[in-house]
Design a protein around this motif. Structure first.
Motif, short mmCIF file in Angstrom:
data_model
loop_
_atom_site.label_atom_id
_atom_site.label_comp_id
_atom_site.label_asym_id
_atom_site.label_seq_id
_atom_site.Cartn_x
_atom_site.Cartn_y
_atom_site.Cartn_z
N PHE A 47 24.74 -47.84 33.67
CA PHE A 47 26.07 -48.44 33.72
C PHE A 47 26.12 -49.45 34.87
O PHE A 47 25.51 -49.23 35.92
CB PHE A 47 27.14 -47.37 33.94
CG PHE A 47 27.18 -46.30 32.88
CD1 PHE A 47 27.89 -46.48 31.71
CD2 PHE A 47 26.48 -45.12 33.05
CE1 PHE A 47 27.92 -45.49 30.73
CE2 PHE A 47 26.50 -44.12 32.09
CZ PHE A 47 27.22 -44.32 30.92
N VAL A 48 26.87 -50.50 34.67
CA VAL A 48 27.09 -51.52 35.71
C VAL A 48 28.58 -51.61 35.98
O VAL A 48 29.39 -51.71 35.05
CB VAL A 48 26.54 -52.89 35.29
CG1 VAL A 48 26.81 -53.93 36.37
CG2 VAL A 48 25.05 -52.81 34.99
N LYS A 49 28.96 -51.56 37.25
CA LYS A 49 30.37 -51.66 37.63
C LYS A 49 30.49 -52.47 38.91
O LYS A 49 29.52 -52.65 39.65
CB LYS A 49 30.96 -50.25 37.85
CG LYS A 49 30.28 -49.47 38.96
CD LYS A 49 30.90 -48.09 39.17
CE LYS A 49 32.27 -48.17 39.77
NZ LYS A 49 32.27 -48.73 41.15
N PRO A 50 31.71 -52.96 39.21
CA PRO A 50 31.92 -53.67 40.49
C PRO A 50 31.69 -52.73 41.67
O PRO A 50 31.92 -51.53 41.58
CB PRO A 50 33.39 -54.11 40.40
CG PRO A 50 33.72 -54.10 38.95
CD PRO A 50 32.91 -53.00 38.35
N ASN A 51 31.25 -53.30 42.77
CA ASN A 51 30.94 -52.50 43.95
C ASN A 51 32.20 -51.82 44.51
O ASN A 51 33.21 -52.47 44.73
CB ASN A 51 30.31 -53.36 45.03
CG ASN A 51 30.00 -52.57 46.29
OD1 ASN A 51 30.73 -52.66 47.26
ND2 ASN A 51 28.93 -51.80 46.26
N ALA A 52 32.09 -50.51 44.71
CA ALA A 52 33.20 -49.75 45.32
C ALA A 52 32.69 -48.65 46.23
O ALA A 52 33.48 -47.86 46.74
CB ALA A 52 34.10 -49.16 44.22
N GLY A 53 31.38 -48.54 46.41
CA GLY A 53 30.81 -47.50 47.26
C GLY A 53 30.32 -46.31 46.47
O GLY A 53 30.70 -46.10 45.32
N GLN A 54 29.46 -45.51 47.12
CA GLN A 54 28.77 -44.43 46.41
C GLN A 54 29.68 -43.33 45.91
O GLN A 54 29.44 -42.74 44.86
CB GLN A 54 27.65 -43.84 47.28
CG GLN A 54 28.11 -43.15 48.56
CD GLN A 54 28.04 -44.03 49.77
OE1 GLN A 54 28.18 -45.25 49.67
NE2 GLN A 54 27.82 -43.43 50.93
N GLY A 55 30.74 -43.01 46.65
CA GLY A 55 31.64 -41.94 46.21
C GLY A 55 32.29 -42.26 44.88
O GLY A 55 32.30 -41.43 43.96
N PHE A 56 32.83 -43.46 44.75
CA PHE A 56 33.50 -43.84 43.51
C PHE A 56 32.51 -44.13 42.39
O PHE A 56 32.83 -43.99 41.21
CB PHE A 56 34.41 -45.05 43.76
CG PHE A 56 35.55 -44.75 44.72
CD1 PHE A 56 35.94 -43.44 45.00
CD2 PHE A 56 36.21 -45.78 45.36
CE1 PHE A 56 36.96 -43.17 45.89
CE2 PHE A 56 37.25 -45.52 46.25
CZ PHE A 56 37.63 -44.21 46.51
N ALA A 57 31.28 -44.53 42.75
CA ALA A 57 30.24 -44.68 41.73
C ALA A 57 29.90 -43.32 41.12
O ALA A 57 29.67 -43.21 39.91
CB ALA A 57 28.99 -45.32 42.35
N ARG A 58 29.88 -42.28 41.95
CA ARG A 58 29.64 -40.93 41.42
C ARG A 58 30.78 -40.50 40.50
O ARG A 58 30.55 -39.87 39.46
CB ARG A 58 29.47 -39.94 42.58
CG ARG A 58 28.25 -40.22 43.44
CD ARG A 58 28.17 -39.25 44.60
NE ARG A 58 27.18 -39.70 45.58
CZ ARG A 58 27.44 -39.94 46.86
NH1 ARG A 58 28.66 -39.76 47.33
NH2 ARG A 58 26.49 -40.36 47.66
#
Length: 322
Positions: free
Chosen positions: A60-71
């Motif tokens: 998956f590709v998403k805008p950068n928001a940091g590792q917590g929100f990526a999880r």
């Protein structure tokens, strides 16, 4: 039990290649892998695609928001009974999932954490950094040890939560600055059982240079104050040790300049401390070179963490700046 392995990724294609290769060698294969590309410029799309015939893997590709929100992004799309989080700079032993599965059934853990270690292929600097983060003579000794102070808080480089935990507690509310500890505290507060699985280790590369390690540990020191702002009771005496080390170092330098007779005592205490680290690291790694580098890494760990801690302690607690 079916696992969903969630890996946030930011500009580290080589790391994810090595991690995914270790996952193909697992002796327990009931799992999927979700790689969350968090706004990377140097993405890993081609590397992940090369594993589609060997792993049940989704990218998956998403805008950068940091590792917590990526999880969190991964949690929302995971199919597993249990979610496992790895950092992209980890290597996973082949029996990891087999060990975790057996322990979860035996101890009925709602969430767990595991320790980290240095792989034989790591550079001397990486082995020294690993020692500093796991040594009983530094604050790293409380991370993944069987004997730990207070409640056990899994760290996000090697952490798992059940689907039930996610459905009741939700995901991360911080994206960085102690997000894993904050999440662990909320899991505890909701009455779930958290435990350490000592045998579920990962080989954690951490940082490849002392400059990167300094930056990371300075960040960790600031993160401890961030946790305090959410949960004041979680600031323990042990968390002040790196700050005391940093202040003590400053006092020692001043005494050497302005009052040398008293400085001898401080000099001796610091020398004794670093000799203990040197000989213990030598015993652990069987290398004089790594023992010397471990002294450097331990100094950086304590000084950088202490400086970050002091910085945000005064900024956010004393002067109450946001």
């Amino acid at each position: 039990m079916f696992f969903s392995i969630i890996i946030p990724l930011y500009n580290r294609p080589q790391e994810i290649d090595e991690l995914l290769e270790t996952l193909t060698q697992q002796t327990y294969m009931q799992f999927e892998v979700l790689v969350i590309e968090d706004g990377s410029v140097n993405d890993a799309a081609d590397i992940v695609a090369s594993y589609t015939d060997r792993l049940d893997i989704k990218y998956f590709v998403k805008p950068n928001a940091g590792q917590g929100f990526a999880r969190n992004f991964g949690f929302e799309r995971a199919k597993g009974d249990y979610f496992i989080i790895f950092d992209s700079d980890c290597l996973i032993p082949e029996d990891y999932l087999e060990i975790v599965s057996a322990n979860l059934f035996e101890h009925q853990l709602d969430a767990y954490g595991g320790p980290d270690a240095a792989h034989t292929t790591f550079t001397p600097v990486q082995k020294a950094i690993s020692y500093a983060m796991t040594s009983p003579f530094t604050t790293g000794g409380i991370r993944g040890n069987k004997k730990h102070i207070g409640q056990f808080h899994p760290r996000s480089f090697n952490m798992g939560v059940s689907r039930e935990v996610y459905e009741k507690v939700g995901g991360f509310i911080l994206t960085r600055l102690g997000e894993d500890i904050e999440y662990s505290i909320r899991i505890h507060e909701n009455g779930f059982k958290i435990g350490l699985i000592p045998a579920a280790k990962v080989y954690h590369k951490r940082r490849t240079s002392f400059a990167q390690f300094y930056k990371q540990l300075h960040f960790f020191g600031r993160a401890r104050i961030n946790i305090y702002k959410h949960f004041p009771s979680e600031l323990k005496l042990v968390h002040f040790f790196p700050a005391a080390f940093t202040v003590g170092l400053g006092v020692m330098l001043l005494l050497n300049v302005f009052y040398p007779p008293l400085a001898y005592i401080c000099n001796f205490l610091f020398l004794l401390f670093f000799l203990l680290i040197f000989f213990h690291a030598w015993q652990v790694n069987k290398s004089i070179k790594i023992a010397f580098l471990s002294v450097v890494a331990s100094f950086i760990q304590l000084f950088a963490y202490g400086l970050g801690f002091i910085q945000d302690f005064f900024k956010r607690i004393i002067f109450k700046q946001s």
